[in-house]
Design a protein around this motif. Structure first.
Motif, PDB file in Angstrom:
ATOM      1  N   ASP A 311      16.359 -31.900  40.265  1.00  0.00           N
ATOM      2  CA  ASP A 311      15.494 -31.543  39.214  1.00  0.00           C
ATOM      3  C   ASP A 311      14.195 -30.947  39.591  1.00  0.00           C
ATOM      4  OD1 ASP A 311      17.546 -31.323  37.173  1.00  0.00           O
ATOM      5  OD2 ASP A 311      16.741 -33.082  36.291  1.00  0.00           O
ATOM      6  N   GLU A 312      13.582 -31.622  40.296  1.00  0.00           N
ATOM      7  CA  GLU A 312      12.283 -31.568  40.927  1.00  0.00           C
ATOM      8  C   GLU A 312      12.355 -30.280  41.795  1.00  0.00           C
ATOM      9  OE1 GLU A 312      10.327 -36.026  40.984  1.00  0.00           O
ATOM     10  OE2 GLU A 312      11.928 -35.412  42.393  1.00  0.00           O
ATOM     11  N   ILE A 313      13.348 -30.395  42.606  1.00  0.00           N
ATOM     12  CA  ILE A 313      13.509 -29.458  43.689  1.00  0.00           C
ATOM     13  C   ILE A 313      13.557 -28.006  42.864  1.00  0.00           C
ATOM     14  CG2 ILE A 313      14.731 -28.482  45.638  1.00  0.00           C
ATOM     15  CD1 ILE A 313      15.403 -31.434  46.183  1.00  0.00           C
ATOM     16  N   TYR A 314      14.484 -28.013  41.966  1.00  0.00           N
ATOM     17  CA  TYR A 314      14.787 -26.894  41.107  1.00  0.00           C
ATOM     18  C   TYR A 314      13.649 -26.334  40.537  1.00  0.00           C
ATOM     19  CZ  TYR A 314      16.445 -23.609  37.365  1.00  0.00           C
ATOM     20  OH  TYR A 314      16.512 -22.529  36.485  1.00  0.00           O
ATOM     21  N   ASN A 315      12.693 -27.050  39.784  1.00  0.00           N
ATOM     22  CA  ASN A 315      11.383 -26.658  39.082  1.00  0.00           C
ATOM     23  C   ASN A 315      10.620 -26.025  40.047  1.00  0.00           C
ATOM     24  OD1 ASN A 315      12.436 -27.707  36.703  1.00  0.00           O
ATOM     25  ND2 ASN A 315      11.488 -29.577  36.813  1.00  0.00           N
ATOM     26  N   ILE A 316      10.288 -26.492  41.149  1.00  0.00           N
ATOM     27  CA  ILE A 316       9.393 -26.093  42.299  1.00  0.00           C
ATOM     28  C   ILE A 316      10.035 -24.707  42.719  1.00  0.00           C
ATOM     29  CG2 ILE A 316       8.081 -26.339  44.276  1.00  0.00           C
ATOM     30  CD1 ILE A 316       8.568 -29.320  43.181  1.00  0.00           C
ATOM     31  N   SER A 317      11.220 -24.553  42.843  1.00  0.00           N
ATOM     32  CA  SER A 317      11.878 -23.643  43.440  1.00  0.00           C
ATOM     33  C   SER A 317      11.875 -22.297  42.474  1.00  0.00           C
ATOM     34  CB  SER A 317      13.408 -23.671  43.789  1.00  0.00           C
ATOM     35  OG  SER A 317      13.559 -24.761  44.619  1.00  0.00           O
ATOM     36  N   TYR A 318      11.923 -22.764  41.306  1.00  0.00           N
ATOM     37  CA  TYR A 318      11.790 -21.920  40.098  1.00  0.00           C
ATOM     38  C   TYR A 318      10.604 -20.778  40.123  1.00  0.00           C
ATOM     39  CZ  TYR A 318      11.350 -20.115  35.213  1.00  0.00           C
ATOM     40  OH  TYR A 318      11.276 -19.390  34.037  1.00  0.00           O
ATOM     41  N   HIS A 319       9.636 -21.646  40.152  1.00  0.00           N
ATOM     42  CA  HIS A 319       8.286 -21.131  40.353  1.00  0.00           C
ATOM     43  C   HIS A 319       8.091 -20.482  41.603  1.00  0.00           C
ATOM     44  CE1 HIS A 319       6.367 -22.761  36.703  1.00  0.00           C
ATOM     45  NE2 HIS A 319       6.988 -24.056  37.085  1.00  0.00           N
ATOM     46  N   LEU A 320       8.519 -20.968  42.670  1.00  0.00           N
ATOM     47  CA  LEU A 320       8.320 -19.913  43.895  1.00  0.00           C
ATOM     48  C   LEU A 320       9.272 -18.715  43.676  1.00  0.00           C
ATOM     49  CD1 LEU A 320       8.533 -22.871  46.319  1.00  0.00           C
ATOM     50  CD2 LEU A 320       6.577 -21.511  45.850  1.00  0.00           C
ATOM     51  N   TYR A 321      10.255 -18.699  43.131  1.00  0.00           N
ATOM     52  CA  TYR A 321      11.251 -17.790  43.035  1.00  0.00           C
ATOM     53  C   TYR A 321      10.556 -16.599  42.227  1.00  0.00           C
ATOM     54  CZ  TYR A 321      14.702 -14.620  41.105  1.00  0.00           C
ATOM     55  OH  TYR A 321      15.436 -13.659  40.602  1.00  0.00           O
ATOM     56  N   THR A 322      10.034 -16.949  41.019  1.00  0.00           N
ATOM     57  CA  THR A 322       9.408 -15.994  40.383  1.00  0.00           C
ATOM     58  C   THR A 322       8.302 -15.255  40.718  1.00  0.00           C
ATOM     59  OG1 THR A 322       8.148 -17.684  39.006  1.00  0.00           O
ATOM     60  CG2 THR A 322      10.147 -17.049  37.859  1.00  0.00           C
ATOM     61  N   GLU A 323       7.645 -16.024  41.863  1.00  0.00           N
ATOM     62  CA  GLU A 323       6.511 -15.341  42.487  1.00  0.00           C
ATOM     63  C   GLU A 323       6.876 -14.576  43.493  1.00  0.00           C
ATOM     64  OE1 GLU A 323       3.257 -17.853  43.618  1.00  0.00           O
ATOM     65  OE2 GLU A 323       3.610 -19.410  42.049  1.00  0.00           O
ATOM     66  N   LEU A 324       8.002 -14.693  43.984  1.00  0.00           N
ATOM     67  CA  LEU A 324       8.476 -13.829  45.229  1.00  0.00           C
ATOM     68  C   LEU A 324       9.141 -12.643  44.655  1.00  0.00           C
ATOM     69  CD1 LEU A 324      10.281 -16.318  47.787  1.00  0.00           C
ATOM     70  CD2 LEU A 324       8.271 -14.668  48.030  1.00  0.00           C
ATOM     71  N   LYS A 325      10.014 -12.666  43.557  1.00  0.00           N
ATOM     72  CA  LYS A 325      11.086 -11.545  43.286  1.00  0.00           C
ATOM     73  C   LYS A 325      10.359 -10.584  42.499  1.00  0.00           C
ATOM     74  CE  LYS A 325      15.215 -10.242  42.236  1.00  0.00           C
ATOM     75  NZ  LYS A 325      14.805  -8.771  41.676  1.00  0.00           N
ATOM     76  N   SER A 326      10.790  -9.404  43.086  1.00  0.00           N
ATOM     77  CA  SER A 326      10.149  -8.038  42.522  1.00  0.00           C
ATOM     78  C   SER A 326      11.075  -7.669  41.502  1.00  0.00           C
ATOM     79  CB  SER A 326      10.023  -7.112  43.428  1.00  0.00           C
ATOM     80  OG  SER A 326       9.144  -7.495  44.579  1.00  0.00           O
ATOM     81  N   VAL A 327      10.684  -7.169  40.574  1.00  0.00           N
ATOM     82  CA  VAL A 327      11.656  -7.001  39.188  1.00  0.00           C
ATOM     83  C   VAL A 327      12.740  -5.833  39.907  1.00  0.00           C
ATOM     84  CG1 VAL A 327      11.969  -6.195  36.821  1.00  0.00           C
ATOM     85  CG2 VAL A 327       9.996  -7.178  37.585  1.00  0.00           C
ATOM     86  N   GLU A 328      12.246  -5.076  40.521  1.00  0.00           N
ATOM     87  CA  GLU A 328      13.191  -3.742  40.659  1.00  0.00           C
ATOM     88  C   GLU A 328      14.061  -3.745  42.007  1.00  0.00           C
ATOM     89  OE1 GLU A 328       9.324  -2.869  42.835  1.00  0.00           O
ATOM     90  OE2 GLU A 328       9.974  -4.048  40.981  1.00  0.00           O
ATOM     91  N   ARG A 329      13.714  -5.136  42.918  1.00  0.00           N
ATOM     92  CA  ARG A 329      14.485  -5.183  44.218  1.00  0.00           C
ATOM     93  C   ARG A 329      15.454  -6.215  44.239  1.00  0.00           C
ATOM     94  NH1 ARG A 329      11.863  -2.229  48.141  1.00  0.00           N
ATOM     95  NH2 ARG A 329      12.560  -4.413  49.890  1.00  0.00           N
ATOM     96  N   PRO A 330      16.983  -5.673  44.210  1.00  0.00           N
ATOM     97  CA  PRO A 330      17.828  -6.695  44.218  1.00  0.00           C
ATOM     98  C   PRO A 330      17.758  -7.514  45.305  1.00  0.00           C
ATOM     99  CG  PRO A 330      18.757  -4.442  43.723  1.00  0.00           C
ATOM    100  CD  PRO A 330      17.420  -4.459  44.168  1.00  0.00           C
ATOM    101  N   ILE A 331      18.490  -8.775  45.554  1.00  0.00           N
ATOM    102  CA  ILE A 331      18.264  -9.563  46.861  1.00  0.00           C
ATOM    103  C   ILE A 331      19.934  -9.797  47.249  1.00  0.00           C
ATOM    104  CG2 ILE A 331      16.175 -10.430  45.951  1.00  0.00           C
ATOM    105  CD1 ILE A 331      17.592 -13.134  45.250  1.00  0.00           C
ATOM    106  N   ARG A 332      19.964 -10.112  48.499  1.00  0.00           N
ATOM    107  CA  ARG A 332      21.154 -10.188  49.058  1.00  0.00           C
ATOM    108  C   ARG A 332      21.448 -11.779  49.566  1.00  0.00           C
ATOM    109  NH1 ARG A 332      22.315  -9.523  54.008  1.00  0.00           N
ATOM    110  NH2 ARG A 332      24.007  -8.070  53.564  1.00  0.00           N
ATOM    111  N   LEU A 333      20.265 -12.425  49.699  1.00  0.00           N
ATOM    112  CA  LEU A 333      20.418 -13.735  50.051  1.00  0.00           C
ATOM    113  C   LEU A 333      19.048 -14.704  49.411  1.00  0.00           C
ATOM    114  CD1 LEU A 333      20.662 -15.191  53.545  1.00  0.00           C
ATOM    115  CD2 LEU A 333      18.584 -15.919  52.303  1.00  0.00           C
ATOM    116  N   ILE A 334      19.484 -15.802  48.911  1.00  0.00           N
ATOM    117  CA  ILE A 334      18.479 -16.938  48.261  1.00  0.00           C
ATOM    118  C   ILE A 334      18.702 -18.249  49.164  1.00  0.00           C
ATOM    119  CG2 ILE A 334      19.882 -17.472  46.428  1.00  0.00           C
ATOM    120  CD1 ILE A 334      16.331 -17.299  46.124  1.00  0.00           C
ATOM    121  N   GLY A 335      17.616 -18.906  49.502  1.00  0.00           N
ATOM    122  CA  GLY A 335      17.577 -20.236  50.239  1.00  0.00           C
ATOM    123  C   GLY A 335      16.483 -21.078  49.626  1.00  0.00           C
ATOM    124  N   VAL A 336      16.712 -22.282  49.554  1.00  0.00           N
ATOM    125  CA  VAL A 336      16.032 -23.468  49.115  1.00  0.00           C
ATOM    126  C   VAL A 336      15.760 -24.540  50.364  1.00  0.00           C
ATOM    127  CG1 VAL A 336      15.882 -25.428  47.597  1.00  0.00           C
ATOM    128  CG2 VAL A 336      16.529 -23.086  46.773  1.00  0.00           C
TER     129      VAL A 336
END
Ligand code: DCP
Ligand code: MG
Length: 359
Positions: A311-336
């Motif tokens: 849960d802790e890893i997820y919560n922080i990853s969630y924040h990092l993801y929202t900061e990284l991800k551009s709305v209009e750009r699909p992604i092909r890979l995600i890593g934690v």
């Protein structure tokens, strides 16, 4: 080519350390374990205490009955961890192929060090010498051409033993051996073996592989081989991990936050499981994404304290993801990834956590 494997196992590990650190306990029956409450069990007993019948995993209350004048000591895991680090370092100064099995035990593949004038047994005696010089403690070593025989050998002349099992003596050692002493034969299998009249290595040896498969299923071939001294000879050196990470490449580029976050949740869970397996905690979390056009982006957060839970890893990853991800750009890979790993502190663990961890 045939391997040369050494199995090293410290003698009465916790108890020997307590005796070393407190000279009054020298040559005395020392029992290391939880408080003699109903939950308390013996972690280990010095060889002097074993004469009274005290052994690991026995209830402390029973130990007190058998050895009322024993010296009872509560475990100091951090102390044992320090000694463990010292001995593992000695092993690694001989070979990169070191597979720790527990705090006080490891397999070493020393095949490449053996020369005509430097047999494996001599290398084992050097290792024993180094351990004694560095820690003041004795260990027992077994030398053979696979892991299970090396382990068997290290247990044969404890304490301070050095035993070699080679092709010339393996048969004589295995045949009279009680069936429960073979690897993978626990209490249940032992009973089933005895129902079939298999009590010793020799009894096991007398049956065909087909019979053993019929009776014991998938384990049949292994048992057949063990009776003949054949076993796994790979030593899995576990390199010191700096980080533990998991990633997923999508078959189709994704842009849906909910779907991607579900994957992140799964990755966080996998990373956490791995960390717990290795008894590690870490204080940096990194999320990596690769956009549809292979542009790679990572963002990392350093935390004020270490974490390991999903849960802790997820919560922080969630924040990092929202900061990284551009709305209009699909992604092909995600890593934690969780990095800056350390061993979990034994100080906060009870003896029960530790015993469970070993099993
Ligand atoms: N241990 C434990 N609970 C157990 C078994 C072991 O807490 N049920 C701990 C205490 C031991 C250490 O692990 O000191 C190492 O375990 P070993 O099985 O190698 O036992 P010892 O080193 O104590 O004795 P031996 O000389 O038989 O190896
Ligand atoms: Mg031991």
């Amino acid at each position: 080519m045939e391997k040369r494997i050494i199995h090293v196992d410290m003698d009465a590990f916790y108890a020997q350390i307590e005796q070393r650190d407190n000279p009054r306990l020298k040559d005395k029956p020392v029992i290391v374990g939880g408080k003699s409450s109903s939950r308390g069990v013996v972690a280990t007993a010095s060889y002097e205490a074993r004469k009274f019948g005290v052994h690991s995993a026995m209830p402390m209350s029973r130990a007190h009955q058998l050895c009322p004048d024993g010296y009872y000591v509560t475990p100091r895991f951090n102390r044992y961890r320090d000694v463990s680090n010292t001995i593992m370092e000695i092993f690694r100064s001989y070979t990169d192929y070191v597979q720790p099995v527990s705090l006080d035990e490891a397999y070493l593949d020393i095949t490449h060090l053996v020369r005509r004038d430097m047999p494996a047994s001599r290398i084992a005696s050097f290792i024993k010498r180094d351990v004694l010089e560095a820690t003041g403690l004795t260990c027992s070593a077994g030398v053979s051409y696979n892991r299970f025989l090396a382990k068997m050998a290290s247990g044969m002349n404890k304490p301070d033993g050095l035993t070699i099992i080679h092709h010339g003596n393996v048969h004589d050692i295995l045949m009279p051996l009680p069936i429960g002493d073979f690897p993978g034969v626990g209490k249940v299998t032992e009973e089933r073996m005895k129902e079939r009249g298999i009590h010793t290595g020799e009894d096991l040896y007398s049956h065909s592989e087909r019979d053993l498969i019929n009776w014991f299923g998938k384990r049949g071939p292994k048992l057949y081989h063990y009776a003949r001294g054949i076993g796994d000879d790979t030593v899995q050196s576990e390199r010191i991990r700096k980080s533990i990470g998991k990633e997923t490449t999508f078959e189709v580029d994704k842009n849906d936050d909910e779907e991607i976050l579900a994957v992140i949740r799964k990755l966080a869970q996998q990373v956490s499981t791995k960390m717990n397996q290795y008894g590690l905690v870490g204080d940096t979390v990194t999320v990596k994404i690769k956009e549809f056009d292979f542009r790679s982006l990572t963002k990392q957060l350093k935390l004020p304290e270490t974490i390991a839970e999903a849960d802790e890893i997820y919560n922080i990853s969630y924040h990092l993801y929202t900061e990284l991800k551009s709305v209009e750009r699909p992604i092909r890979l995600i890593g934690v990834t969780v990095g800056n790993l350390k061993e979990k502190n034994f100080e906060n663990m009870t003896i029960y956590d530790f015993i469970q961890r070993k099993e």
